[in-house]
Design a protein around this motif. Sequence first.
Motif, PDB file in Angstrom:
ATOM      1  N   VAL A   1      26.153   2.205  -0.730  1.00 30.09           N
ATOM      2  CA  VAL A   1      27.842   2.175  -0.507  1.00 30.09           C
ATOM      3  C   VAL A   1      28.594   0.960  -0.350  1.00 30.09           C
ATOM      4  O   VAL A   1      29.679   1.066  -0.555  1.00 30.09           O
ATOM      5  N   SER A   2      28.061  -0.109  -0.037  1.00 32.27           N
ATOM      6  CA  SER A   2      28.731  -1.313   0.303  1.00 32.27           C
ATOM      7  C   SER A   2      27.783  -2.447   0.328  1.00 32.27           C
ATOM      8  O   SER A   2      26.691  -2.285   0.799  1.00 32.27           O
ATOM      9  N   LEU A   3      28.261  -3.434  -0.478  1.00 33.90           N
ATOM     10  CA  LEU A   3      27.190  -4.692  -0.478  1.00 33.90           C
ATOM     11  C   LEU A   3      28.241  -5.912  -0.415  1.00 33.90           C
ATOM     12  O   LEU A   3      29.401  -5.988  -1.027  1.00 33.90           O
TER      13      LEU A   3
ATOM     14  N   ALA B   1      23.169  20.271   6.106  1.00 36.76           N
ATOM     15  CA  ALA B   1      22.710  19.080   6.863  1.00 36.76           C
ATOM     16  C   ALA B   1      22.518  18.176   5.749  1.00 36.76           C
ATOM     17  O   ALA B   1      23.033  16.818   5.761  1.00 36.76           O
ATOM     18  N   GLN B   2      21.674  18.638   4.553  1.00 36.55           N
ATOM     19  CA  GLN B   2      21.613  17.620   3.582  1.00 36.55           C
ATOM     20  C   GLN B   2      22.932  17.344   2.711  1.00 36.55           C
ATOM     21  O   GLN B   2      22.851  16.046   2.388  1.00 36.55           O
ATOM     22  N   GLU B   3      23.917  18.077   2.900  1.00 36.15           N
ATOM     23  CA  GLU B   3      25.034  17.718   2.264  1.00 36.15           C
ATOM     24  C   GLU B   3      25.674  16.629   2.909  1.00 36.15           C
ATOM     25  O   GLU B   3      26.403  15.973   2.473  1.00 36.15           O
ATOM     26  N   GLU B   4      25.609  16.903   4.229  1.00 32.29           N
ATOM     27  CA  GLU B   4      26.322  15.971   5.217  1.00 32.29           C
ATOM     28  C   GLU B   4      25.635  14.410   5.238  1.00 32.29           C
ATOM     29  O   GLU B   4      26.149  13.693   5.772  1.00 32.29           O
ATOM     30  N   LEU B   5      24.551  14.311   4.923  1.00 27.61           N
ATOM     31  CA  LEU B   5      23.930  12.888   4.618  1.00 27.61           C
ATOM     32  C   LEU B   5      24.578  12.031   3.957  1.00 27.61           C
ATOM     33  O   LEU B   5      24.430  10.840   4.351  1.00 27.61           O
ATOM     34  N   GLY B   6      25.557  12.237   3.052  1.00 24.45           N
ATOM     35  CA  GLY B   6      26.583  11.293   2.561  1.00 24.45           C
ATOM     36  C   GLY B   6      27.336  10.625   3.502  1.00 24.45           C
ATOM     37  O   GLY B   6      27.588   9.439   3.500  1.00 24.45           O
ATOM     38  N   SER B   7      27.482  11.245   4.770  1.00 19.83           N
ATOM     39  CA  SER B   7      28.443  10.537   5.671  1.00 19.83           C
ATOM     40  C   SER B   7      27.202   9.895   6.720  1.00 19.83           C
ATOM     41  O   SER B   7      27.814   9.156   7.494  1.00 19.83           O
ATOM     42  N   VAL B   8      25.962   9.953   6.756  1.00 19.60           N
ATOM     43  CA  VAL B   8      25.177   9.287   7.529  1.00 19.60           C
ATOM     44  C   VAL B   8      24.879   7.808   6.914  1.00 19.60           C
ATOM     45  O   VAL B   8      24.416   7.809   5.724  1.00 19.60           O
TER      46      VAL B   8
ATOM     47  N   VAL C   1      23.890   1.722   3.327  1.00 20.88           N
ATOM     48  CA  VAL C   1      23.381   2.910   2.376  1.00 20.88           C
ATOM     49  C   VAL C   1      23.627   3.962   3.244  1.00 20.88           C
ATOM     50  O   VAL C   1      23.880   4.064   4.299  1.00 20.88           O
ATOM     51  N   ASN C   2      23.681   5.115   2.375  1.00 18.93           N
ATOM     52  CA  ASN C   2      24.146   6.389   3.001  1.00 18.93           C
ATOM     53  C   ASN C   2      22.722   7.196   3.194  1.00 18.93           C
ATOM     54  O   ASN C   2      21.651   6.800   2.569  1.00 18.93           O
ATOM     55  N   GLY C   3      22.707   8.391   3.705  1.00 19.08           N
ATOM     56  CA  GLY C   3      21.661   9.365   3.849  1.00 19.08           C
ATOM     57  C   GLY C   3      20.960   9.722   2.590  1.00 19.08           C
ATOM     58  O   GLY C   3      19.777  10.221   2.659  1.00 19.08           O
ATOM     59  N   ARG C   4      21.734   9.729   1.493  1.00 19.62           N
ATOM     60  CA  ARG C   4      21.032   9.917   0.264  1.00 19.62           C
ATOM     61  C   ARG C   4      20.361   8.766  -0.441  1.00 19.62           C
ATOM     62  O   ARG C   4      20.050   8.914  -1.635  1.00 19.62           O
ATOM     63  N   LYS C   5      20.382   7.605   0.219  1.00 20.39           N
ATOM     64  CA  LYS C   5      19.718   6.508  -0.054  1.00 20.39           C
ATOM     65  C   LYS C   5      20.483   5.822  -1.316  1.00 20.39           C
ATOM     66  O   LYS C   5      20.152   5.362  -2.125  1.00 20.39           O
TER      67      LYS C   5
END
Length: 110
Positions: free
Chosen positions: A50-52, A21-28, A43-47
């Motif tokens: 990813v876009s500005l 689940a933590q590995e998948e945080l990049g897609s959240v 921002v992604n789940g890893r804080k």
Amino acid sequence: MFDMMKMMGKVKEVQEKMKKAQEELGSVTADAESGGGLVKVVVNGRKEVVSLDIDPSLINKDDAEMMQDLVIAAVNMAIQSVEVKSREHLKKATEGMMPNIPGLDLNNLM
């Protein structure tokens, strides 16, 4: 009767699910905007940002301080939003895995 081996197996299973689940945080992701949409950030789940997106009308030497404030505000709002989404993602990934043990709070792991 309490089965320690079964419990240890559950703990290992929860650890594996939590790692996945933590590995998948990049897609959240979560997004936020400030200045009425002049600055938008994702921002992604890893804080990680990813876009500005900064409206071209803000790109002016005279408005640099205002632009910095708006970027900071948008990033902070997106991070707060993705924190909630990340917790929900991790909670869903481990749902039903551990018994409800009074006093055992695993929220700090998420």
